[in-house]
Design an enzyme around this catalytic site. Structure first.
Site, PDB file in Angstrom:
ATOM      1  N   GLU A 228     -43.565  47.292  13.826  1.00  0.00           N
ATOM      2  CA  GLU A 228     -44.819  47.009  13.105  1.00  0.00           C
ATOM      3  C   GLU A 228     -45.989  47.218  14.049  1.00  0.00           C
ATOM      4  OE1 GLU A 228     -45.393  43.199  11.180  1.00  0.00           O
ATOM      5  OE2 GLU A 228     -43.339  43.249  10.380  1.00  0.00           O
TER       6      GLU A 228
ATOM      7  N   GLU B 172     -39.541  38.626  13.382  1.00  0.00           N
ATOM      8  CA  GLU B 172     -40.473  37.666  13.984  1.00  0.00           C
ATOM      9  C   GLU B 172     -40.016  36.216  13.813  1.00  0.00           C
ATOM     10  OE1 GLU B 172     -44.398  38.459  12.461  1.00  0.00           O
ATOM     11  OE2 GLU B 172     -44.471  40.455  13.292  1.00  0.00           O
TER      12      GLU B 172
HETATM   13  O1  IFM Z   1     -47.943  40.891   7.299  1.00  0.00           O
HETATM   14  C1  IFM Z   1     -47.384  40.510   8.511  1.00  0.00           C
HETATM   15  C2  IFM Z   1     -45.907  40.799   8.520  1.00  0.00           C
HETATM   16  O2  IFM Z   1     -45.254  40.182   7.455  1.00  0.00           O
HETATM   17  C3  IFM Z   1     -45.278  40.319   9.802  1.00  0.00           C
HETATM   18  N1  IFM Z   1     -46.001  40.814  10.951  1.00  0.00           N
HETATM   19  C4  IFM Z   1     -47.428  40.691  10.953  1.00  0.00           C
HETATM   20  C5  IFM Z   1     -48.017  41.232   9.666  1.00  0.00           C
HETATM   21  C6  IFM Z   1     -49.546  41.102   9.682  1.00  0.00           C
HETATM   22  O3  IFM Z   1     -49.910  39.759   9.798  1.00  0.00           O
END
Ligand code: IFM
Length: 485
Positions: free
Chosen positions: A385, A178
């Site tokens: 994710e 990200e």
């Molecule tokens: O916890 C975060 C993660 O580190 C990166 N993506 C989003 C998640 C939830 O906010």
């Protein structure tokens, strides 16, 4: 060394199953779970500095101890094995293995990741390593951080160190997690480390993160076996205009430019989009920033694209004070993270919210995956994710019942399954997160884990959703209609 499968099979729409070989995993990140912040030679990262700065993180929480994964990794791997996880996506703490961000690696730091990956392999779990999940060594930030071009070269050197150390046992590598958050929340709104609020620095950081990715792909390719797979993970915003008006469409275009195409443009298509360059020309001199040859580096081929998705981004045009309306779900700040996209308001897609106040809408994940399949055919995708925070608690019987998380996972996995049926080449799914952990500026107040962590005792309690997910993995299918799962 294990890699993820290299072919896909489309499923029929009525089938609840996933393709054979679909990879089921869970993810964490170093600063969110490891703890052991000052052990074995590790030095502070920007998140150590930020979390120790009063007022930056809720309740003054820090990652000093976190979920103590550094010491409890064996038990955590055993837990993963019990749940039937096939892959574990973790990140490496840069300042644990190369404390100042330069120079020789610290063997004690590398040893932790050797031990962790050996334990995973022993348990039959594929390690998936992310090199950077936001924790820049503080010394590199002191030298200018991501707005400085040299940081990209430091990152490539670190990637080489990691490939040499773990290339014999890790088959799937991700450069950055990200980068939008690193650049726009770290240097734009300042709600993430290092907490700067400078529009030009934000755009410079974005370019140098892109460059770091490309240089690291080169370093990984040179030092890894040819079977290794390389990738980057993007939190692509599924941007939707609130209405059909031309003004809202224009707001969506601008958010898409600084939210998504500032990364997908150079990485996947070898160029920054013209509209992005025009929107931000008053903030940064792109001709000075982007050197000859940068775009060729940045667009080196990757084997997989990681996609993180939580909630859609609904926008409208907002007349007004210049800056974007701040309530965009990324944390309160007087400064908009949406550098170059002023006068935009953000809206919830519906009123079914997680504990983060993010609207639950699985159709966004389907749209993202099928959209990428259409725009970049032949590029394998991985959901790296997806998950949700809810206000979990332990019942008097010692259980954690989280039906809302099960419903969230069910609907989003169904969206993935449907995207595969519609032709998207999705190779796997990683639940965020394996464990409750340090949720950045929210500290420990938000629980994303499939496994509950009692921070006082570090006891782990698999939530009902963990058992549900284990059953999905076992069947390689979602529960059918009328089934509990
Ligand atoms: O916890 C975060 C993660 O580190 C990166 N993506 C989003 C998640 C939830 O906010």
């Amino acid at each position: 060394m294990t890699a993820v499968r290299t072919e896909t099979t489309a499923q029929s729409a009525s089938d609840t199953s996933f393709p054979p070989g679909f990879v089921w995993g869970a993810a964490t990140a170093a600063y969110q779970v490891e703890g052991a912040a000052a052990e074995d030679g590790r030095t502070p990262s920007i998140w150590d500095t930020f979390s120790h700065t009063p007022g930056r993180v809720r309740n003054g929480d820090t990652g000093d101890i976190a979920a103590d994964h550094y010491h409890r990794y064996k038990d955590d791997v055993a837990l993963m094995k019990d749940l039937g996880l096939q892959a574990y996506r973790f990140s490496v703490s840069w300042s644990r293995v190369q404390p100042t961000g330069r120079g020789p690696a610290v063997e004690r730091g590398l040893d932790f990741y050797r031990r962790l990956t050996d334990e995973l392999l022993e348990a039959g779990i594929t390690p998936v390593a992310t090199l950077y999940h936001w924790d820049l060594p503080q010394e590199l930030e002191d030298a200018g951080g991501w707005p400085q071009r040299d940081t990209a070269h430091r990152f490539a050197n670190y990637a080489e160190i990691m490939a040499r150390a773990l290339g014999d046992r890790v088959g799937v590598w991700t450069t950055l997690n990200e980068p939008w958050c690193s650049a726009f929340l770290g240097y734009g709104s300042g709600v993430h480390a290092p907490g700067r609020t400078d529009p030009a620095a934000t755009l410079r950081a974005a370019h140098h993160l892109n460059l770091a990715h490309g240089l690291a792909i080169g370093a990984l390719r040179e030092n890894l076996p040819s079977t290794a797979q390389t990738s980057i993970t993007l939190n692509l915003h599924q941007v939707r205009p609130l209405t059909g008006s031309a003004a809202d469409a224009e707001a969506a275009r601008r958010i898409d430019a600084v939210g998504n195409r500032i990364f997908t443009g150079p990485i996947l298509d070898g160029a920054y989009p013209e509209d992005l360059l025009a929107d931000t020309a008053h903030l940064v001199d792109w001709a000075e920033l982007v050197h000859d040859g940068d775009l060729a580096e940045i667009s080196r081929p990757i084997d997989l694209l990681g996609v993180n998705y939580y909630s859609p981004t609904v926008v409208s045009a907002a007349a007004g004070d210049g800056a974007s309306t701040r309530d965009d779900g990324h944390g309160a700040s007087a400064h908009s993270p949406w550098t170059g996209a002023d006068d935009v308001a953000f809206h919830l897609a519906n009123d079914q919210l997680t504990a983060m106040n993010w609207a639950i809408d699985a159709t966004g994940l389907h749209t993202l995956l099928t959209g990428l399949a259409a725009s970049h055919p032949g590029l394998p995708l991985m959901v790296t994710e997806n998950g949700a925070a809810f206000d979990d608690y332990v019942s008097p019987e010692g259980r954690v019942n989280d039906p809302q998380r099960i419903a969230y996972l069910h609907s989003h996995l169904d969206a993935v399954r449907q995207a595969v049926a519609d032709g998207a080449d999705v190779r796997g799914y990683f639940l965020w997160s394996l464990l409750d952990n340090f949720e950045w500026s929210y500290g420990y107040s938000k629980r994303f884990g499939a496994v509950y962590v009692d921070y006082g005792t570090q006891r782990r309690i698999p939530k009902a959703s963990a058992h549900w997910y284990a059953e999905v993995i076992r069947r390689n299918a979602l529960p059918g209609a009328g089934e509990q799962g």
